[in-house]
Scaffold this active site. Structure first.
Site, PDB file in Angstrom:
ATOM      1  N   GLY A   1      -9.634  -9.262  -1.460  1.00 55.66           N
ATOM      2  CA  GLY A   1      -8.508  -9.680  -0.627  1.00 55.66           C
ATOM      3  C   GLY A   1      -7.969 -11.060  -0.938  1.00 55.66           C
ATOM      4  O   GLY A   1      -6.767 -11.238  -1.141  1.00 55.66           O
TER       5      GLY A   1
ATOM      6  N   GLY B   1     -13.117  -4.214  -0.325  1.00 57.17           N
ATOM      7  CA  GLY B   1     -14.490  -3.746  -0.131  1.00 57.17           C
ATOM      8  C   GLY B   1     -14.888  -2.685  -1.140  1.00 57.17           C
ATOM      9  O   GLY B   1     -16.001  -2.694  -1.669  1.00 57.17           O
TER      10      GLY B   1
ATOM     11  N   LYS C   1     -18.886 -17.754   0.142  1.00 50.35           N
ATOM     12  CA  LYS C   1     -20.350 -17.702   0.246  1.00 50.35           C
ATOM     13  C   LYS C   1     -20.998 -16.900  -0.863  1.00 50.35           C
ATOM     14  O   LYS C   1     -20.522 -15.819  -1.213  1.00 50.35           O
ATOM     15  CB  LYS C   1     -20.732 -17.073   1.581  1.00 50.35           C
ATOM     16  CG  LYS C   1     -20.363 -17.950   2.759  1.00 50.35           C
ATOM     17  CD  LYS C   1     -20.805 -17.286   4.029  1.00 50.35           C
ATOM     18  CE  LYS C   1     -20.748 -18.274   5.190  1.00 50.35           C
ATOM     19  NZ  LYS C   1     -21.187 -17.672   6.432  1.00 50.35           N
TER      20      LYS C   1
ATOM     21  N   ARG D   1       0.824  -1.223   0.000  1.00 48.33           N
ATOM     22  CA  ARG D   1       0.000   0.000   0.000  1.00 48.33           C
ATOM     23  C   ARG D   1       0.851   1.263   0.000  1.00 48.33           C
ATOM     24  O   ARG D   1       0.430   2.288  -0.530  1.00 48.33           O
ATOM     25  CB  ARG D   1      -0.941  -0.022   1.201  1.00 48.33           C
ATOM     26  CG  ARG D   1      -2.044  -1.030   0.989  1.00 48.33           C
ATOM     27  CD  ARG D   1      -2.938  -1.137   2.176  1.00 48.33           C
ATOM     28  NE  ARG D   1      -4.148  -1.854   1.805  1.00 48.33           N
ATOM     29  CZ  ARG D   1      -5.003  -2.380   2.669  1.00 48.33           C
ATOM     30  NH1 ARG D   1      -4.781  -2.267   3.958  1.00 48.33           N
ATOM     31  NH2 ARG D   1      -6.073  -3.011   2.250  1.00 48.33           N
TER      32      ARG D   1
HETATM   33  P1  AMP Z   1     -14.431 -14.759  -0.023  1.00 48.62           P
HETATM   34  O1  AMP Z   1     -13.845 -13.945   1.097  1.00 48.62           O
HETATM   35  O2  AMP Z   1     -15.905 -14.887   0.015  1.00 48.62           O
HETATM   36  O3  AMP Z   1     -13.886 -14.353  -1.375  1.00 48.62           O
HETATM   37  O4  AMP Z   1     -13.939 -16.244   0.252  1.00 48.62           O
HETATM   38  C1  AMP Z   1     -12.604 -16.618   0.191  1.00 48.62           C
HETATM   39  C2  AMP Z   1     -12.449 -17.911   0.924  1.00 48.62           C
HETATM   40  O5  AMP Z   1     -13.244 -18.912   0.322  1.00 48.62           O
HETATM   41  C3  AMP Z   1     -11.041 -18.448   0.934  1.00 48.62           C
HETATM   42  O6  AMP Z   1     -10.510 -18.338   2.219  1.00 48.62           O
HETATM   43  C4  AMP Z   1     -11.198 -19.908   0.506  1.00 48.62           C
HETATM   44  O7  AMP Z   1     -10.485 -20.807   1.333  1.00 48.62           O
HETATM   45  C5  AMP Z   1     -12.688 -20.144   0.658  1.00 48.62           C
HETATM   46  N1  AMP Z   1     -13.179 -21.217  -0.208  1.00 48.62           N
HETATM   47  C6  AMP Z   1     -12.986 -21.358  -1.526  1.00 48.62           C
HETATM   48  N2  AMP Z   1     -13.540 -22.509  -1.954  1.00 48.62           N
HETATM   49  C7  AMP Z   1     -14.089 -23.102  -0.890  1.00 48.62           C
HETATM   50  C8  AMP Z   1     -14.813 -24.324  -0.698  1.00 48.62           C
HETATM   51  N3  AMP Z   1     -15.058 -25.148  -1.717  1.00 48.62           N
HETATM   52  N4  AMP Z   1     -15.245 -24.621   0.543  1.00 48.62           N
HETATM   53  C9  AMP Z   1     -15.005 -23.770   1.569  1.00 48.62           C
HETATM   54  N5  AMP Z   1     -14.331 -22.623   1.454  1.00 48.62           N
HETATM   55  C10 AMP Z   1     -13.881 -22.276   0.234  1.00 48.62           C
END
Ligand code: AMP
Length: 395
Positions: free
Chosen positions: A353, A376, A197, A35
Site C-alpha cells: 500500500g 497483503g 517495522k 481497482r
Molecule cells: P509499512 O506499512 O510497514 O510499509 O510502513 C510504511 C510507513 O512507514 C509509512 O507510513 C512511513 O511514513 C513509515 N516510515 C518510513 N520510514 C520511517 C521512519 N524512519 N520512522 C518512522 N516511520 C517511517
C-alpha cells in the site's frame, strides 16, 4: 494458468470476483477508481467474446448492512470506467438476484450487492458459496487484493466449477509479474524493503533471501538493524524485541551470499513533524531526543548505485516518512533510481500500500515495470505462501 482468453463465453454467464473495494468520500463518491480500471480488461474481454458478466465484490467492513457500504454507490463510476451500463441488484443471493441474472443478455453487466452483507462470505461458508455458484456458467477470479483470503467468493466457490473456472487477466498478470522476480528473475536481483517495522516484514525477508543478490533495508525498520549492531539511534523507531532477529537476518544473508545495504546517514528531526528542526547524521550517531525520519544524501547515492547495477528490482515499503515533505526525498530519489534502471532495461516491480501511494504521489507509477494492486496478497506471495484464491483455481 487458464485465463478468460482460453474460454469462449458466447451466450454464457461469467461470475467474476472483482476487487471493487474502493475508497469513498463522505458524499459516498468514489475517490480512486484504480481497482475498477484494473478489472476492466477481464470484463471487456468476456463481453467481447459474447458473454455477460455478473460482478461480485466486497466493500469495506459492514457490520449491519450499513448503507455506506452498499456497492450501489459505485455503479455510476463503474459504468463510466467500463464504458458499459452497469446494472445493480441489491442482494447477492436469492430469488431477486436469480431473476436479475435470468434477464441478463450477452454484452450486459450486473453488479451484485456487497458480499460482506453476509457473514458467511468471510466465514468461507460452503452453502453461501453454492448459492452464489448457481448464478453462472463460469467462475472467474480477478481479485488479487483478496486472493490471500479463503472466503466464500474468493476460494470456496471454485469447487462448484470444477471445469469452468479460470484466472481473470489482472490476477494472472499479478502472478506472472511476481514470478518474474521470485521464480525467474534475471540477476543481479535487488529487493528494497522499507516501511515502519521489521516485525511485519521478517517472513518476507527470510523467504526472499534465497532468491536475491542484494537487500536494501530502509525506513524505520533500518534502525533496529543499526541498533542491533551497536549504533546509537536516539529516539528513532526501534523494535527492541527484534534486535536478535535483525542480527540473525544479517548472518543468514551472509551465509546465502546476499549483500545487505543499510543506510549510512539519515535526515534527523527533533520531533515527528513536518515542521521539526532537521539535520543530517550518521545513522549510528543520532543524538538523544532526535529521530531518523528519512534516508540521508550519502545513503540515497549508495542505494541508487546498487539499483543502477540491478537487472531485477523489487520494492516494498518507503525509506522515509514520505507523507511529510521534509522526509520524502529518500523515497523520491529511490523511485527515480528505479525509474532510471527500468529505462535502462531492468524489470522493476513494486507493491504494498504505502509504496504504491508513494510512487503515485511522486508520479513515478508509469516509470516502473509493474505496480502490484494487492498489498497483503503480494506480501503473502513474497512470504512464499500459497494463496487460497489462486490455489482454488489450479486444482
Ligand atoms: P509499512 O506499512 O510497514 O510499509 O510502513 C510504511 C510507513 O512507514 C509509512 O507510513 C512511513 O511514513 C513509515 N516510515 C518510513 N520510514 C520511517 C521512519 N524512519 N520512522 C518512522 N516511520 C517511517
Amino acid at each position: 494458468m487458464k485465463t478468460v482468453n482460453d474460454i469462449n463465453f458466447e451466450n454464457k454467464k461469467a461470475l467474476i470476483r472483482v476487487d471493487f473495494n474502493v475508497p469513498l468520500n463522505e458524499n459516498l463518491e468514489v475517490t480512486d477508481d484504480t481497482r475498477i480500471r484494473a478489472a476492466k480488461p477481464t470484463i471487456i474481454s468476456i463481453l467481447e467474446s459474447g458473454g455477460s458478466c455478473i460482478l461480485m465484490s466486497h466493500l469495506g467492513r459492514p457490520k449491519n448492512r450499513e448503507n455506506e457500504f452498499s456497492l450501489r454507490h459505485i455503479v455510476d463510476k463503474a459504468t463510466q470506467v467500463l464504458g458499459v451500463q452497469v446494472n445493480f441488484v441489491d442482494d447477492c443471493i436469492g430469488e431477486k438476484v436469480e431473476d436479475a441474472v435470468n434477464n441478463l443478455e450477452p454484452g450486459e453487466i450486473l453488479l451484485l450487492e456487497n458480499l460482506r452483507y453476509y457473514d458467511e462470505e468471510k466465514q468461507g461458508n460452503r452453502d453461501f458459496a453454492e448459492k452464489l455458484s448457481r448464478l453462472a456458467d463460469y467462475y472467474v477470479n480477478d481479485a488479487f487484493g483478496t486472493a490471500h483470503r479463503a472466503h466464500a467468493s474468493t476460494a470456496v466457490i471454485a469447487e462448484f466449477f470444477p471445469e469452468n473456472k479460470c484466472f481473470g487477466l489482472l490476477l494472472a498478470s499479478e502472478v506472472e509479474n511476481l514470478n518474474r522476480v521470485l521464480a525467474n528473475g534475471e540477476p543481479p536481483i535487488t529487493a528494497i524493503i522499507g516501511g515502519a517495522k521489521v516485525s511485519s516484514k521478517i517472513t518476507v525477508i527470510e523467504n526472499i533471501l534465497d532468491k536475491i543478490d542484494h537487500l536494501i533495508i530502509g525506513g524505520g525498520m533500518a534502525f533496529t538493524f543499526v541498533k542491533a549492531q551497536g549504533g546509537h539511534v536516539g529516539s528513532s523507531l526501534v523494535e527492541d524485541d527484534k534486535l536478535q532477529v535483525a542480527l540473525d537476518i544479517m548472518k543468514e544473508a551472509e551465509r546465502k551470499n546476499v549483500k545487505i545495504h543499510l543506510p549510512s546517514d539519515a535526515v534527523i528531526a527533533d520531533s515527528f513533524s513536518n515542521q521539526a528542526n532537521t539535520g543530517i547524521s550518521p545513522v549510528g550517531q543520532i543524538p538523544d531526543g532526535w529521530m531518523g525520519l528519512d534516508a540521508g544524501p550519502e545513503t540515497n547515492a549508495a542505494f541508487a548505485e546498487v539499483i543502477s547495477q540491478s537487472r531485477t528490482i523489487l520494492w516494498n515499503g518507503p525509506v522515509g516518512v514520505f507523507e511529510m515533505d521534509s522526509f520524502a526525498q529518500g523515497t523520491v530519489k529511490l523511485g527515480l533510481a528505479i525509474a532510471d534502471a527500468t529505462e535502462d532495461g531492468a524489470f522493476s516491480l513494486l507493491g504494498g500500500g504505502d509504496s504504491v501511494a508513494a510512487v503515485k504521489k511522486f508520479q513515478l507509477d508509469n516509470k516502473v515495470s509493474y505496480v502490484s494492486t494487492g498489498g497483503g496478497a503480494m506480501l503473502e506471495m513474497l512470504e512464499g505462501k500459497v494463496l487460497p484464491g489462486i490455489d482454488a483455481l489450479l486444482d
